[in-house]
Design a protein around this motif. Structure first.
Motif, mmCIF file in Angstrom:
data_model
loop_
_atom_site.group_PDB
_atom_site.id
_atom_site.type_symbol
_atom_site.label_atom_id
_atom_site.label_comp_id
_atom_site.label_asym_id
_atom_site.label_seq_id
_atom_site.Cartn_x
_atom_site.Cartn_y
_atom_site.Cartn_z
ATOM 1 N N UNK A 188 0.840 -1.200 0.000
ATOM 2 C CA UNK A 188 0.000 0.000 0.000
ATOM 3 C C UNK A 188 0.881 1.258 0.000
ATOM 4 N N UNK A 189 0.431 2.269 -0.729
ATOM 5 C CA UNK A 189 1.135 3.548 -0.793
ATOM 6 C C UNK A 189 1.339 4.080 0.630
ATOM 7 N N UNK A 190 2.529 4.595 0.890
ATOM 8 C CA UNK A 190 2.960 5.174 2.167
ATOM 9 C C UNK A 190 3.201 4.142 3.268
ATOM 10 N N UNK A 241 6.520 2.694 -1.337
ATOM 11 C CA UNK A 241 5.942 3.384 -2.498
ATOM 12 C C UNK A 241 5.229 4.672 -2.109
ATOM 13 N N UNK A 242 5.459 5.698 -2.905
ATOM 14 C CA UNK A 242 4.823 7.006 -2.675
ATOM 15 C C UNK A 242 3.642 7.243 -3.607
ATOM 16 N N UNK A 243 3.493 6.329 -4.574
ATOM 17 C CA UNK A 243 2.368 6.436 -5.511
ATOM 18 C C UNK A 243 2.051 5.036 -6.035
ATOM 19 N N UNK A 244 0.909 4.922 -6.719
ATOM 20 C CA UNK A 244 0.467 3.639 -7.271
ATOM 21 C C UNK A 244 1.316 3.249 -8.484
ATOM 22 N N UNK A 288 3.200 -0.310 -5.902
ATOM 23 C CA UNK A 288 2.409 0.448 -4.938
ATOM 24 C C UNK A 288 0.941 0.417 -5.321
ATOM 25 N N UNK A 289 0.080 0.336 -4.317
ATOM 26 C CA UNK A 289 -1.361 0.368 -4.598
ATOM 27 C C UNK A 289 -2.059 1.161 -3.498
ATOM 28 N N UNK A 290 -3.278 1.566 -3.776
ATOM 29 C CA UNK A 290 -4.098 2.209 -2.746
ATOM 30 C C UNK A 290 -5.500 1.622 -2.828
ATOM 31 N N UNK A 291 -6.094 1.462 -1.671
ATOM 32 C CA UNK A 291 -7.460 0.948 -1.601
ATOM 33 C C UNK A 291 -8.432 2.114 -1.723
ATOM 34 N N UNK A 292 -9.328 1.992 -2.651
ATOM 35 C CA UNK A 292 -10.350 3.023 -2.791
ATOM 36 C C UNK A 292 -11.589 2.548 -2.049
ATOM 37 N N UNK A 293 -12.073 3.375 -1.157
ATOM 38 C CA UNK A 293 -13.258 3.045 -0.369
ATOM 39 C C UNK A 293 -14.326 4.076 -0.681
ATOM 40 N N UNK A 294 -15.535 3.599 -0.931
ATOM 41 C CA UNK A 294 -16.649 4.529 -1.152
ATOM 42 C C UNK A 294 -17.864 4.017 -0.386
#
Length: 129
Positions: free
Chosen positions: A26-28, A81-84, A111-117
């Protein structure tokens, strides 16, 4: 003649092509692997470590390391990672006075980020007082 000889361990972390995959993160966030330089030769050895500048990878190691016979020094390699997306950086390790021990390692990771909505269209609203 005898030349200095240094190995990088643990060797099972590297593919035949000299790649070290630090995985998907995950990013960061940060993941660390500890590597060791070991003088396996009969002579004292000096190792040069060069890391390609990167905001995604860090090798916390002095650029020039002297090792006595049988001595081992550990150092961390971090993926943060600082970005995806796919990331890579080069790490070069060479033993002075032994041109056969110039190693190029490609550090790779993703790098990845989880998108939550939240879908609140069907949520029940509290009654007015």
């Amino acid at each position: 003649g005898t030349v200095p000889s240094v190995s990088l361990q643990p060797s099972h972390l590297f593919t035949d092509g000299g790649r070290m995959d630090l995985g998907k993160l995950a990013v960061d966030m940060s993941h660390e692997v500890r590597l060791a330089l070991r003088n396996d030769g009969l002579l004292p050895a000096t190792v040069r470590v060069d890391m390609e500048p990167s905001v995604h990878f860090t090798a916390a190691c002095h650029p020039s390391i002297s090792l006595s016979r049988g001595e081992q020094r550990m150092f961390p390699v971090r993926f943060h990672p600082r970005s995806e997306g796919a990331k890579q950086a080069g790490l070069s390790i060479s033993t002075l006075h032994n041109s056969f021990e110039d190693v190029q390692i490609q550090l790779i990771g993703e790098g990845y980020s989880n998108e939550v909505s939240w879908d609140l269209a069907t949520a029940q609203r509290p009654a007015a007082a």
